[in-house]
Design an enzyme around this catalytic site. Structure first.
Site, PDB file in Angstrom:
ATOM      1  N   GLY A 294      40.458  44.315  34.801  1.00 56.77           N
ATOM      2  CA  GLY A 294      41.063  44.235  33.463  1.00 56.77           C
ATOM      3  C   GLY A 294      42.312  43.374  33.463  1.00 56.77           C
ATOM      4  O   GLY A 294      42.549  42.594  32.534  1.00 56.77           O
ATOM      5  N   ASP A 295      43.109  43.483  34.523  1.00 61.06           N
ATOM      6  CA  ASP A 295      44.326  42.670  34.641  1.00 61.06           C
ATOM      7  C   ASP A 295      43.958  41.191  34.722  1.00 61.06           C
ATOM      8  O   ASP A 295      44.606  40.342  34.116  1.00 61.06           O
ATOM      9  CB  ASP A 295      45.108  43.032  35.915  1.00 61.06           C
ATOM     10  CG  ASP A 295      45.474  44.506  35.975  1.00 61.06           C
ATOM     11  OD1 ASP A 295      45.561  45.138  34.910  1.00 61.06           O
ATOM     12  OD2 ASP A 295      45.665  45.026  37.093  1.00 61.06           O
TER      13      ASP A 295
END
Length: 340
Positions: A294-295
């Site tokens: 997600g990052d």
């Protein structure tokens, strides 16, 4: 266009202690896959147990720092990004500085007396569970941000990204940046980051929300946000729309909500409409772990956004970056991106 310092991040710099564990280990410490929590008393022994029992890797992490590093890697423009957070004066802290330097991110860490924060990354079947022991990361104060040499990074930046995790540490630093962005027509962005942020830090999250021009998150966080606000819907598209329509502090930019759903389509809500974008399929055997996925998506997305590219290009770059990261351990990447 001058890109120097165009993107600034602020968050909890943590050293990831990553290992493939087993279901038994998860059960012993009461942790769930695809979740992120703060360490409690009962979790303290797990860090040592991991390093003695499993094959452990130490990787520079922290959600915001991961995104900023990935954006920097995708941009390949030295000094395009900056980052602020708090580390300890110890070997982990030194490691963090070295890592940031190699990544080309201009870091201004506050150095605290407590040990550098760590995050246990427990991997089972490619999925991850995060247990963060913030330690020094928890000691960040807005006094450091207000120092002229640090505030200069804020003045210089045109885009700001802060993971929701920082709401537990220094909401006043977040509001200083948010208000600066609104007053100067800059772009302020945050991430829902974890169900516990939406549940237990609801008030500070709501205070910052009107300032957010972009809200990122995944489907679990979006559903938790909906539940906490009594929206009575599990429909991610509907939730993304509702978040995008939340009142705004400044009318310069319309809010855009971007929700990832693992291997399913990315949901983008803007202007009362929802668009869906496919992700790059990856055969299960190529998946190493989802830590940092997600990052990395946010980092790829931001790398195009700061260049003024359209949203579909931003999403495409986000999907590219997360596809690279899930085929490697932690939030790491090859020397050069291969994104067209």
């Amino acid at each position: 266009m001058a890109y120097e310092g165009i993107l600034m991040g602020m968050g909890n710099p943590l050293l990831d202690i990553s290992a493939v564990v087993d279901e038994e280990f998860l059960a012993k410490y009461g942790i769930k896959l695809n979740n992120a929590i703060l360490a409690e008393e009962k979790h303290v022994p797990m860090y040592d147990e991991m390093s003695s029992k499993y094959n452990v890797e130490y990787i520079a992490g922290g959600a915001t720092q991961n995104s900023i590093r990935v954006a920097q890697w995708m941009l390949q423009i030295p000094g395009a990004t900056s980052y602020i957070g708090s580390i300890g004066k110890d070997k982990y802290g030194e490691e963090m500085k070295k890592n940031a330097k190699e990544a080309g991110v201009n870091v201004h860490y506050y150095e605290d007396e407590s040990p550098t924060g760590t995050c246990a990354v427990c991997v089972v079947g490619g999925e991850r569970s995060l247990v963060a022991n913030l330690s020094a990361a928890n000691c960040y104060k807005s006094d450091h941000l207000k120092k002229p040499e640090n505030w200069a990074l804020v003045e210089k930046a045109k885009y700001f990204y802060i993971a929701g995790f920082f709401l537990t540490v220094s909401p006043e630093s977040i509001m200083l940046v948010a208000e600066h962005a609104a007053a100067n027509n800059k772009v302020f962005m945050m991430n829902l980051s974890a169900p516990f942020i939406c549940e237990f830090f609801k008030d500070v999250q709501e205070k910052a929300l009107p300032y957010m021009d972009f809200v990122f998150g995944n489907e679990t966080e979006a559903r938790t946000f909906s539940k906490v606000h009594g929206w009575k819907t599990e429909d991610v598209e509907e939730i993304a729309l509702k978040i995008s329509q939340w009142p705004k502090a400044s009318g310069t930019h319309k809010r855009i909500t971007v929700i990832t759903q693992g291997a399913d389509q990315v949901v983008v809500a803007e202007d009362g409409k929802v668009k869906l974008f496919p992700v790059i399929p990856l055969p299960k055997e190529k998946l190493v772990d989802t830590n940092g996925a997600g990052d990395a998506f946010v980092g790829g997305f931001l790398s195009q956004l700061v260049q003024g590219k359209p949203i579909e290009d931003c999403v495409k770059a986000g999907c590219y970056a997360s596809n690279v990261i899930i085929q490697r351990s932690g939030c790491t990447y090859p020397e050069k991106p291969n994104f067209k």
